[in-house]
Write an enzyme that holds these catalytic residues in place. Sequence first.
Site, PDB file in Angstrom:
ATOM      1  CB  ALA A 200      -0.950   0.006   1.182  1.00 35.78           C
ATOM      2  CB  THR A 258      -0.826  -3.825   3.034  1.00 34.64           C
ATOM      3  OG1 THR A 258      -0.035  -2.644   3.041  1.00 34.64           O
ATOM      4  CG2 THR A 258      -1.480  -3.955   1.669  1.00 34.64           C
ATOM      5  CG  ASP A 323       3.694   5.764   5.289  1.00 34.50           C
ATOM      6  OD1 ASP A 323       2.961   4.759   5.377  1.00 34.50           O
ATOM      7  OD2 ASP A 323       4.908   5.691   5.047  1.00 34.50           O
ATOM      8  CE  LYS A 350       5.551   4.763   9.452  1.00 33.63           C
ATOM      9  NZ  LYS A 350       5.208   4.512   8.039  1.00 33.63           N
ATOM     10  CD1 TRP A 413      11.062  -3.264   9.468  1.00 34.92           C
ATOM     11  CD2 TRP A 413      11.291  -5.242  10.492  1.00 34.92           C
ATOM     12  NE1 TRP A 413      12.264  -3.810   9.082  1.00 34.92           N
ATOM     13  CE2 TRP A 413      12.432  -5.020   9.684  1.00 34.92           C
ATOM     14  CE3 TRP A 413      11.205  -6.426  11.232  1.00 34.92           C
ATOM     15  CZ2 TRP A 413      13.477  -5.935   9.597  1.00 34.92           C
ATOM     16  CZ3 TRP A 413      12.260  -7.339  11.146  1.00 34.92           C
ATOM     17  CH2 TRP A 413      13.371  -7.090  10.337  1.00 34.92           C
ATOM     18  CB  CYS A 624      17.944   3.336  -8.046  1.00 35.06           C
ATOM     19  SG  CYS A 624      17.571   3.438  -9.800  1.00 35.06           S
ATOM     20  CB  CYS A 627      17.823  -1.487  -3.094  1.00 33.09           C
ATOM     21  SG  CYS A 627      16.270  -2.386  -3.068  1.00 33.09           S
ATOM     22  CG  HIS A 628      21.423   0.674  -5.471  1.00 25.66           C
ATOM     23  ND1 HIS A 628      22.535  -0.108  -5.322  1.00 25.66           N
ATOM     24  CD2 HIS A 628      20.612   0.011  -6.327  1.00 25.66           C
ATOM     25  CE1 HIS A 628      22.422  -1.191  -6.086  1.00 25.66           C
ATOM     26  NE2 HIS A 628      21.255  -1.143  -6.697  1.00 25.66           N
ATOM     27  CG  MET A 667      20.306  -5.409 -10.091  1.00 26.09           C
ATOM     28  SD  MET A 667      19.765  -3.814  -9.452  1.00 26.09           S
ATOM     29  CE  MET A 667      19.377  -2.983 -10.990  1.00 26.09           C
TER      30      MET A 667
HETATM   31  C1  HEC Z   1      15.017  -4.138  -4.627  1.00 24.41           C
HETATM   32  C2  HEC Z   1      16.363  -3.661  -4.436  1.00 24.41           C
HETATM   33  C3  HEC Z   1      17.072  -2.990  -5.600  1.00 24.41           C
HETATM   34  C4  HEC Z   1      16.619  -1.987  -6.409  1.00 24.41           C
HETATM   35  C5  HEC Z   1      15.277  -1.302  -6.350  1.00 24.41           C
HETATM   36  C6  HEC Z   1      17.691  -1.675  -7.306  1.00 24.41           C
HETATM   37  N1  HEC Z   1      18.766  -2.474  -7.053  1.00 24.41           N
HETATM   38 FE1  HEC Z   1      20.532  -2.453  -8.041  1.00 24.41          FE
HETATM   39  N2  HEC Z   1      21.175  -4.002  -6.899  1.00 24.41           N
HETATM   40  C7  HEC Z   1      20.484  -4.578  -5.856  1.00 24.41           C
HETATM   41  C8  HEC Z   1      21.280  -5.622  -5.267  1.00 24.41           C
HETATM   42  C9  HEC Z   1      20.878  -6.476  -4.081  1.00 24.41           C
HETATM   43  C10 HEC Z   1      22.471  -5.662  -5.991  1.00 24.41           C
HETATM   44  C11 HEC Z   1      23.660  -6.601  -5.773  1.00 24.41           C
HETATM   45  C12 HEC Z   1      23.545  -7.760  -6.673  1.00 24.41           C
HETATM   46  C13 HEC Z   1      24.779  -8.647  -6.580  1.00 24.41           C
HETATM   47  O1  HEC Z   1      25.218  -8.952  -5.462  1.00 24.41           O
HETATM   48  O2  HEC Z   1      25.292  -8.998  -7.633  1.00 24.41           O
HETATM   49  C14 HEC Z   1      22.376  -4.626  -6.995  1.00 24.41           C
HETATM   50  C15 HEC Z   1      23.379  -4.341  -7.916  1.00 24.41           C
HETATM   51  C16 HEC Z   1      23.342  -3.290  -8.811  1.00 24.41           C
HETATM   52  C17 HEC Z   1      24.413  -2.945  -9.699  1.00 24.41           C
HETATM   53  C18 HEC Z   1      25.751  -3.664  -9.758  1.00 24.41           C
HETATM   54  C19 HEC Z   1      26.616  -3.012  -8.703  1.00 24.41           C
HETATM   55  C20 HEC Z   1      27.795  -3.808  -8.262  1.00 24.41           C
HETATM   56  O3  HEC Z   1      28.840  -3.173  -7.963  1.00 24.41           O
HETATM   57  O4  HEC Z   1      27.722  -5.038  -8.147  1.00 24.41           O
HETATM   58  C21 HEC Z   1      24.025  -1.820 -10.378  1.00 24.41           C
HETATM   59  C22 HEC Z   1      24.811  -1.063 -11.417  1.00 24.41           C
HETATM   60  C23 HEC Z   1      22.697  -1.497  -9.934  1.00 24.41           C
HETATM   61  N3  HEC Z   1      22.309  -2.409  -9.001  1.00 24.41           N
HETATM   62  C24 HEC Z   1      21.981  -0.402 -10.372  1.00 24.41           C
HETATM   63  C25 HEC Z   1      20.661  -0.141 -10.003  1.00 24.41           C
HETATM   64  C26 HEC Z   1      19.899   0.935 -10.534  1.00 24.41           C
HETATM   65  C27 HEC Z   1      20.397   1.962 -11.503  1.00 24.41           C
HETATM   66  C28 HEC Z   1      18.656   0.830  -9.976  1.00 24.41           C
HETATM   67  C29 HEC Z   1      17.429   1.662 -10.280  1.00 24.41           C
HETATM   68  C30 HEC Z   1      17.064   1.723 -11.670  1.00 24.41           C
HETATM   69  C31 HEC Z   1      18.691  -0.300  -9.060  1.00 24.41           C
HETATM   70  N4  HEC Z   1      19.933  -0.853  -9.110  1.00 24.41           N
HETATM   71  C32 HEC Z   1      17.633  -0.691  -8.280  1.00 24.41           C
HETATM   72  C33 HEC Z   1      19.230  -4.249  -5.421  1.00 24.41           C
HETATM   73  C34 HEC Z   1      18.421  -3.292  -6.009  1.00 24.41           C
END
Ligand code: HEC
Length: 709
Positions: A200, A258, A323, A350, A413, A624, A627-628, A667
Amino acid sequence: MIGIPAHRRVRLAAVLGAAVAGALALASCDGPAQPDEPTALIDPDEWPTFGRTPGEQHYSPLDQIDSGNVGDLQLAWYYDLPSENTATGPIEADGKLFITTGHGYIRAFEAKTGKLLWEFDSKTREASAIHLRLGWGQKGIAYSDGRVFLGTQDGRVIALDADSGEVAWEQRDYPLEELRYINGPPRVFDGKVIVGHGGADVSAIRGFVTAYDAKTGKRLWRFYTVPGNPADGFESKAMELAASTWTGEWWKHGGGGTAWNAFSYDPELGLIYIGVGNGFPYNQALRSPEGGDNLFLASIVAVKAGSGEYVWHYQVCPGDQWDCTAVQDMSLATLEIDGKERKVLMQAPKNGFFYVIDRTTGEFISAEPFAKVTWAEKIDYKTGRPVENPGIRYHGKPGMFELWPGVRGAHSWLPQSYSPKTGLVYIPVIEGASLIGDEGVDFDNQPPIGGMAVNAHPDPDLPGTHRGFLKAWDPVAQKVRWSIELPGNWPGGIMATAGNLVFQGRIDGHLVAYDAKSGKELWSFETQAPVVAPPISYRIDGTQFVTVITGNGAGGGGIFSTGVAEYSTDYRLPRRVLTFALGGKAKLPQAEPALPRQPLDDPDYREDPELTQKGAMVYGMSGCIVCHGFNAVSGGTAPDLRTSPYILDARAFRAAVKEGALLGSGMPPFPEISDDGLVAMRQYLRALSQNLGKKDGHKAPQGPTAAMH
Ligand code: HEC
């Protein structure tokens, strides 16, 4: 410098739901021991479900390790885990320790020795594919009667044989196309597997909770948390009641609600308590234009365990538009209040108030703030409703309202713990704010995914934000007894034990034991990695063990990464299962040095502020950030892209981002990102990389600063 204003307002479309100064007054808590919750025959030596007992106290009655001897607590064994989300609660039953990491990868160990017995890969990543973006990795699993239970992000509920790891049954909870995700620990109450899900914060869905027969997997009942279209008829009287608190055509927006995390159960009363989440969209002016309480959003709902029939509810945020959720854990206990024994349910949701509710009737007993609160002045003890701050209903008002606690909440959580021995609740408290408002929001043009119709800046740098605490809360007096300021702003889950101890991990790489009465730190262990997962304790052949999983989890490491990035939270750092016992003999290998956060060697890089800004938007809007991390500052949920060799190579970047080359390691693919978008994003990340090490490198406030995806 990269020219994007730090306080840029962007439509909030975030996975936020998901989503604790030294000891204060050392009040003594030497009162008579409070009676325990109904323990429903849980062996005191075991920890078979997320909160150990159906009352979810996260409390171990074992006392071999106590405040006198905890100094001799040593590592008994450890096990190395791969780089992936590990902020999950382990469970122990029948001499076996079970853990889940990543997206439903289960390992079973001989709990005494750490010998690996079996592994099970739910293949959730492959099954989820693009849907893998939705969630944050798993929070836990459950055990009952020789079976281990798991809910997967792509919507399956799986029962495994605890001896062999073989699948006993598998059910689909919802179609894969629906933008829902299961990542909370299933609970097994009354022979039923109780499963909720999230979503949600992402899509226009209607929340529900489902019960399956633990033996056969047969679906037994489903409780919807918000009403559907009245024209389709109501599933129950409860839905009819709920519908009277909504206006407009809410069902077209899903409604939300949710229940992605917390459930408790009182076997004597035969009631299951459901913690319900926020509305979709967040902005009530779009969801339910004439207002209303919008039941059962942000509510605790009691249903009959046998049938799922509604019994009572208590709503923590009537007419939620911030939220606000009630998905935080609900500890059941018996407390003496005004000379009377009351069966209570205690929650620190929260919204920053600590609630004590009569769990037989749902009657409000008390609520006081455990963190800074600006959204409400207080909870009115006569009506049990909040007395709201007039600025809080932001619709149609100019500018942004300073909301404390922010949309991230004063408690996430990661579980609190209640000790019947001290009568205190130990809460991992987040102190932080948001700016929120809807000036300029175009209700008619909300994106189908994540269109929340609100502007929000979830973690602004206001004075007093980005802090975390461990607070010992007296639920009867509704007062803090002691409080410890922690490093970072993502305080770990908590376990109290009968040995007068409180265990909690820390983001700076320690597992710490405190005196439960005074808050004095008695023991700490260098874990070589952040610890946010809740520890557990159990006894085998007369020896008490404590187990915790290290590694920074999702949530703290993603969207809110700036508050933890200064700690060693690198995704590639080793993470482990650590098990302790008095006189343990194991030793961790020498810690690896922290990975350098310095600019990549990138001779071809040329500044291009316009392209960089475009890339920042693509990065933010694509999600992105989830996670990043904020501004690509990783907090451990995924690799730090500013130091990733992938950003130097257009083909590798494309393969990883667009084509799903790294799906198997977590990823998700983003096939919809255009080639221009990839070019811009790579420019943005390379610019951030070159900026590393310059002033405030880890903060780098250049990207879109609102959470979104
Ligand atoms: C749901 C979580 C998640 C999202 C959302 C996500 N990523 Fe990732 N990404 C990961 C994970 C976990 C890894 C590590 C994978 C591995 O260990 O090889 C990764 C790895 C990468 C890598 C390789 C980096 C490396 O040094 O190994 C790149 C580039 C990347 N992501 C770019 C992006 C971009 C750009 C976006 C958005 C468009 C994005 N990611 C969205 C989880 C996510």
